[in-house]
Design an enzyme around this catalytic site. Sequence first.
Site, short mmCIF file in Angstrom:
data_model
loop_
_atom_site.label_atom_id
_atom_site.label_comp_id
_atom_site.label_asym_id
_atom_site.label_seq_id
_atom_site.Cartn_x
_atom_site.Cartn_y
_atom_site.Cartn_z
CE1 TYR A 15 1.14 -0.23 4.38
CE2 TYR A 15 0.05 1.91 4.35
CZ TYR A 15 0.89 1.01 4.97
OH TYR A 15 1.49 1.33 6.15
NE ARG A 47 6.79 4.37 0.47
CZ ARG A 47 6.51 5.21 1.46
NH1 ARG A 47 7.44 5.52 2.36
NH2 ARG A 47 5.31 5.75 1.58
NE ARG A 89 -5.74 -19.60 4.92
CZ ARG A 89 -4.76 -20.40 5.34
NH1 ARG A 89 -4.69 -21.64 4.90
NH2 ARG A 89 -3.85 -19.95 6.19
CG HIS A 100 0.57 -20.44 3.12
ND1 HIS A 100 -0.53 -21.17 3.49
CD2 HIS A 100 1.02 -19.84 4.24
CE1 HIS A 100 -0.74 -21.02 4.78
NE2 HIS A 100 0.19 -20.21 5.27
CE LYS A 159 3.15 3.38 3.17
NZ LYS A 159 3.27 3.41 4.62
CD GLU A 187 10.46 2.15 10.19
OE1 GLU A 187 10.28 3.11 9.44
OE2 GLU A 187 10.24 0.97 9.83
CG LEU A 200 8.36 2.57 4.68
CD1 LEU A 200 7.99 1.24 4.03
CD2 LEU A 200 7.13 3.39 4.96
N1 PMP Z 1 7.87 4.04 8.79
C1 PMP Z 1 6.73 3.33 8.88
C2 PMP Z 1 6.76 1.99 9.53
C3 PMP Z 1 5.53 3.86 8.36
O1 PMP Z 1 4.39 3.16 8.43
C4 PMP Z 1 5.54 5.16 7.79
C5 PMP Z 1 4.28 5.79 7.29
N2 PMP Z 1 3.69 5.11 6.25
C6 PMP Z 1 6.75 5.85 7.70
C7 PMP Z 1 7.90 5.26 8.21
C8 PMP Z 1 6.82 7.20 7.06
O2 PMP Z 1 6.72 7.11 5.67
P1 PMP Z 1 6.16 8.31 4.78
O3 PMP Z 1 6.97 9.50 5.13
O4 PMP Z 1 6.37 7.87 3.39
O5 PMP Z 1 4.72 8.47 5.14
#
Ligand code: PMP
Length: 291
Positions: free
Chosen positions: A34, A53, A101, A103, A148, A180, A204
């Site tokens: 997403y 991304r 279903r 995997h 993501k 993060e 991310l």
């Molecule tokens: N890290 C994680 C785990 C996130 O879910 C997000 C937000 N989607 C971010 C960082 C920040 O990413 P962005 O600046 O692209 O929203």
Amino acid sequence: MTTQIVHLNGKFMPIEDARVPVLDRGFIFGDGVYEVIPAYAREPFALDGHLERLEASMAGIGLSNPHTRAQWAKLVGEVIAKNEPQDQAVYLQVTRGVAPRDHAFPEGVAPTVFIMSGPLKPVPAEQVENGVPAIALADNRWLRCNLKTTSLLANVLLRQAAVEAGAAECVLFRDGFLTEGSASNIFAVRAGKVLAPPKSNLILPGITYDVVLELAREGGIPVEVRPVPEAEARSADELWLSSSSKEVLAITTLDGKAVGNGRPGPIFQKVHALFQARKPRARAPAQVVGA
Ligand code: PMP
């Protein structure tokens, strides 16, 4: 209330009419990716970065991309155009489609494409003014945090732990280093320098992270992209979080202890102001000369 219009597999419809079969692999396995794309004054912000991304996330899970970059950009633009608010948060999801279903990947199954957009809530002035509380937690997610994916259970549990502790976000550490937040990137400031964990499989690659570092550099603030030991993050002068929905915010307490002097710091204030100046604004109506 005006109707929220969404896009599902090539069609636009009111959100109430959008239906996905229960055998969708997004529902059964969380097998999808997403994006969340902010739009200011109906203009998507950093769209190319988000679509790049998205492509990397699809490639990373072996999901064949159903659209070209131009087609994605057009769909995002159409969803924005069909919805009311000036500032919107576009949510875009692609799953591996509907199949019995099992995997292993199904063959010959079209991905499910879903795009919705709602109002982009302004970041509360109080949070900008005072910063937000955070707690430190062990990063117990998988080792592919650069993708993501819609499988967000670990992030959901981490965020809930933060909420139950009265905090807005958690600051995650893995093997002694800052990674993060549950839904944001985290920066530390020490001795006037912005420290940012490098992009790797452990975080991310935030689109806002890129914007924040670019603005800091443009503003003449020294930036060091390098692993940040937990002790450095815990004793930082400033901590910040960044995301598409929160922009950039100061974290002013960590585990109940003040970060720096417990107020958003001067470097945060500078970068926050630069960020506000970067956002597209609604254009003033054209002046009628001589009227
Ligand atoms: N890290 C994680 C785990 C996130 O879910 C997000 C937000 N989607 C971010 C960082 C920040 O990413 P962005 O600046 O692209 O929203």
